[in-house]
Design a protein around this motif. Structure first.
Motif, mmCIF file in Angstrom:
data_model
loop_
_atom_site.group_PDB
_atom_site.id
_atom_site.type_symbol
_atom_site.label_atom_id
_atom_site.label_comp_id
_atom_site.label_asym_id
_atom_site.label_seq_id
_atom_site.Cartn_x
_atom_site.Cartn_y
_atom_site.Cartn_z
ATOM 1 N N UNK A 92 15.118 95.062 31.319
ATOM 2 C CA UNK A 92 15.417 94.598 30.048
ATOM 3 C C UNK A 92 15.142 95.933 29.248
ATOM 4 N N UNK A 93 14.211 96.763 29.443
ATOM 5 C CA UNK A 93 14.049 98.283 28.778
ATOM 6 C C UNK A 93 15.231 99.016 29.127
ATOM 7 N N UNK A 94 15.739 98.926 30.300
ATOM 8 C CA UNK A 94 16.953 99.735 30.628
ATOM 9 C C UNK A 94 18.203 99.329 29.923
ATOM 10 N N UNK A 95 18.371 98.096 29.765
ATOM 11 C CA UNK A 95 19.369 97.381 28.980
ATOM 12 C C UNK A 95 19.356 97.749 27.449
ATOM 13 N N UNK A 96 17.878 97.663 27.036
ATOM 14 C CA UNK A 96 17.945 98.213 25.568
ATOM 15 C C UNK A 96 18.424 99.719 25.268
ATOM 16 N N UNK A 97 18.071 100.664 26.459
ATOM 17 C CA UNK A 97 18.339 101.906 26.405
ATOM 18 C C UNK A 97 19.902 101.982 26.487
#
Length: 144
Positions: A126-131
């Motif tokens: 999810x953090x990767x998707x946010x970035x």
């Protein structure tokens, strides 16, 4: 007066997210006498070393006239030094002093710990998707 917006207020949400993240960072900055802008300058210098002032302004998102004052205070406080670019005397470059680099090193530990907590809480994917989504949005909105 009633307006029929169909979408949420994205600029406000982005500001709200920024403030939520900075709420964890600011106390550490203030403990070292730094403003948000000064930290952004040190972060750029910590990532790139010696940097031309125009690049500092772009990467730290500080307008030129404001950057001049920020750099003056940082130089006075012994955090940075400015010099003429050896290859182009019209340009000025900035670098962190030993004191500035130590501050970047000290603050980076707590900031990275907060990012690790976010990654654990949201999940790496999810953090990767946010970035990724933020990068896409920035690219989409950049002037052609």
């Amino acid at each position: 007066m009633s307006t029929s917006f169909r979408h949420r207020n994205l600029p406000r949400l982005l500001l709200q997210a920024r403030e939520a993240v900075m709420a964890h960072t600011r106390p550490g900055l203030r403990a070292h006498g730094l403003s948000d802008q000064q930290w952004r300058v040190l972060r750029v210098l910590g990532e790139h070393g010696v940097v031309e002032t125009g690049r500092v302004a772009r990467e730290a998102y500080i307008l030129g006239p404001s950057l001049t004052g920020v750099l003056t205070r940082m130089e006075r406080d012994g955090l940075i030094r400015r010099a003429r670019d050896a290859t182009d005397q019209r340009r000025t470059v900035v670098e962190a002093t030993d004191q500035g680099r130590r501050l970047v090193d000290t603050l980076s530990h707590s900031i990275e710990a907060h990012y690790a907590w976010m990654e654990k809480s949201l999940g790496k994917e999810k953090l990767g998707q946010l970035y990724g989504l933020l990068d896409e949005l920035i690219a989409l909105e950049e002037p052609a």
